[in-house]
Write a protein that holds these residues in place. Structure first.
Motif, short mmCIF file in Angstrom:
data_model
loop_
_atom_site.label_atom_id
_atom_site.label_comp_id
_atom_site.label_asym_id
_atom_site.label_seq_id
_atom_site.Cartn_x
_atom_site.Cartn_y
_atom_site.Cartn_z
N GLY A 72 0.78 -1.23 0.00
CA GLY A 72 0.00 0.00 0.00
C GLY A 72 0.81 1.28 0.00
O GLY A 72 0.24 2.38 -0.06
N LYS A 73 2.16 1.18 0.06
CA LYS A 73 2.97 2.39 0.09
C LYS A 73 4.31 2.14 -0.60
O LYS A 73 5.00 1.17 -0.28
N PRO A 74 4.67 2.98 -1.58
CA PRO A 74 6.00 2.83 -2.18
C PRO A 74 7.07 3.03 -1.11
O PRO A 74 6.88 3.82 -0.18
N SER A 75 8.18 2.32 -1.25
CA SER A 75 9.17 2.29 -0.17
C SER A 75 10.60 2.38 -0.68
O SER A 75 10.92 1.90 -1.76
N VAL A 76 11.43 3.01 0.14
CA VAL A 76 12.87 3.00 -0.07
C VAL A 76 13.47 2.17 1.05
O VAL A 76 13.36 2.52 2.23
N LEU A 77 14.07 1.04 0.70
CA LEU A 77 14.71 0.16 1.67
C LEU A 77 16.22 0.29 1.52
O LEU A 77 16.74 0.31 0.40
N PHE A 78 16.91 0.38 2.64
CA PHE A 78 18.36 0.36 2.54
C PHE A 78 18.94 -0.61 3.57
O PHE A 78 18.51 -0.66 4.72
N PHE A 79 19.86 -1.44 3.09
CA PHE A 79 20.57 -2.39 3.94
C PHE A 79 21.90 -1.78 4.35
O PHE A 79 22.66 -1.30 3.51
N TYR A 80 22.18 -1.81 5.65
CA TYR A 80 23.45 -1.29 6.14
C TYR A 80 24.09 -2.27 7.13
O TYR A 80 23.41 -3.15 7.66
N ARG A 81 25.37 -2.14 7.34
CA ARG A 81 26.14 -3.12 8.11
C ARG A 81 25.88 -3.05 9.61
O ARG A 81 25.92 -4.07 10.29
N GLY A 82 25.61 -1.88 10.13
CA GLY A 82 25.33 -1.75 11.55
C GLY A 82 25.64 -0.34 12.04
O GLY A 82 26.34 0.43 11.38
N GLY A 83 25.12 -0.01 13.20
CA GLY A 83 25.33 1.32 13.77
C GLY A 83 26.76 1.59 14.16
O GLY A 83 27.12 2.73 14.45
N TRP A 84 27.60 0.57 14.18
CA TRP A 84 29.03 0.71 14.50
C TRP A 84 29.84 1.17 13.30
O TRP A 84 31.01 1.57 13.44
N CYS A 85 29.26 1.12 12.11
CA CYS A 85 29.98 1.43 10.86
C CYS A 85 29.88 2.92 10.55
O CYS A 85 28.78 3.44 10.36
N PRO A 86 31.00 3.65 10.48
CA PRO A 86 30.95 5.09 10.21
C PRO A 86 30.36 5.43 8.86
O PRO A 86 29.68 6.46 8.70
N PHE A 87 30.58 4.59 7.86
CA PHE A 87 30.02 4.84 6.54
C PHE A 87 28.50 4.69 6.55
O PHE A 87 27.78 5.41 5.86
N CYS A 88 28.03 3.74 7.36
CA CYS A 88 26.58 3.54 7.51
C CYS A 88 25.94 4.72 8.23
O CYS A 88 24.86 5.17 7.86
N ASN A 89 26.62 5.22 9.26
CA ASN A 89 26.09 6.36 9.99
C ASN A 89 26.01 7.59 9.10
O ASN A 89 25.05 8.37 9.17
N ALA A 90 27.02 7.77 8.24
CA ALA A 90 27.00 8.89 7.31
C ALA A 90 25.82 8.76 6.34
O ALA A 90 25.12 9.73 6.05
N GLN A 91 25.60 7.53 5.86
CA GLN A 91 24.48 7.29 4.95
C GLN A 91 23.15 7.55 5.64
O GLN A 91 22.24 8.16 5.06
N MET A 92 23.01 7.10 6.87
CA MET A 92 21.76 7.30 7.60
C MET A 92 21.46 8.78 7.77
O MET A 92 20.30 9.21 7.68
N GLY A 93 22.51 9.57 8.00
CA GLY A 93 22.33 11.01 8.11
C GLY A 93 21.90 11.63 6.80
O GLY A 93 21.03 12.52 6.76
N GLN A 94 22.47 11.18 5.70
CA GLN A 94 22.10 11.69 4.38
C GLN A 94 20.65 11.35 4.05
O GLN A 94 19.92 12.17 3.47
N LEU A 95 20.24 10.14 4.42
CA LEU A 95 18.86 9.74 4.15
C LEU A 95 17.88 10.51 5.02
O LEU A 95 16.77 10.83 4.59
N GLN A 96 18.30 10.80 6.25
CA GLN A 96 17.45 11.61 7.12
C GLN A 96 17.21 12.98 6.49
O GLN A 96 16.11 13.53 6.57
N ALA A 97 18.23 13.51 5.81
CA ALA A 97 18.13 14.83 5.20
C ALA A 97 17.13 14.87 4.03
O ALA A 97 16.56 15.92 3.74
N ILE A 98 16.94 13.72 3.36
CA ILE A 98 16.00 13.70 2.22
C ILE A 98 14.68 13.02 2.56
O ILE A 98 13.82 12.86 1.68
N GLU A 99 14.51 12.63 3.81
CA GLU A 99 13.28 11.91 4.17
C GLU A 99 12.03 12.74 3.89
O GLU A 99 11.03 12.23 3.40
#
Length: 222
Positions: A72-99
């Protein structure tokens, strides 16, 4: 963010995959796939396939069906390694900015990782996130999407010790216990759970640019 040759090449590949998606016939959803021996030998879920019914856990540790979350809703799914990964944290911040932009287009944003629910809650607070995170501690989603792979013995030992990870270790074909991680990936589905776009890169340091994700989402929603 400065674009590297990898990110430019990945962007071009992703746009090509998106273009081809409209020509792809709907195929049978993939079942759980074997854990790959390396990040370059995965067999990911393809454009034109549907997200299968798989169990993940919410922030409270309750089992939820990922397929049902997408209905019922189009979705953007992203797989990341974990909250310990600095590259993942950077990505999560970028996605928060476009949410907000994704929400305006009607999309929901869902992050999936092997982190336990309590670790997801810590990531939500650390990165000041508003979107949904789910736990894939049993590798159900990573295997269904064909993204799970065994890290090498040296990386398994180093990550477990240096990052103080509590992830379960899994036995490979040789019987060695290894850390299993997902190749970082972004999938965009329509409101039926059909995959229209994917960005997958075995180089975990290179992630999809937010602009690329927004462009793909807008095309799917047009």
């Amino acid at each position: 963010m400065t674009k590297t040759p990898y990110s430019r090449a990945g962007a071009l590949l992703s746009v090509l995959l998106f273009t081809l998606a409209s020509l792809t016939l709907i195929v049978t959803p993939a079942s759980a796939k074997p854990i790959a021996e390396s990040p370059t030998s995965i067999s990911p879920l393809l454009n034109g396939q549907e997200v299968p019914s798989i169990q993940v856990k919410d922030l409270q540790g309750k089992a939820v069906d990922l397929q049902q979350m997408l209905q019922g809703k189009p979705s953007v799914l992203f797989f990341y390694r974990g909250g310990w990964c600095p590259f993942c944290n950077a990505q999560m911040g970028q996605l928060q900015a476009i949410e907000k932009d994704l929400l305006k287009m009607g999309f929901q944003l869902i992050g999936i990782s092997p982190d336990a629910p309590q670790e997801l809650r810590a990531s939500m607070t650390k990165n000041d996130l508003n979107y949904t995170l789910v736990s894939d501690v049993n590798l159900n989603a990573m295997r269904a999407f064909g993204l799970a792979y065994f890290t090498s013995q040296s990386i398994s030992d180093r990550y477990m010790a240096k990052m103080k990870l509590k992830n379960k270790l899994w036995k490979n074909a040789a019987g060695d216990e290894r850390l299993v991680l997902p190749v970082p990936a972004v999938y965009i589905t329509d409101k039926t759970g059909l995959v229209h776009f994917q960005y997958i890169n075995p180089n975990y340091k290179v992630r999809a640019e937010p602009k690329l994700i927004l462009t793909a989402a807008s095309l799917i929603n047009s």
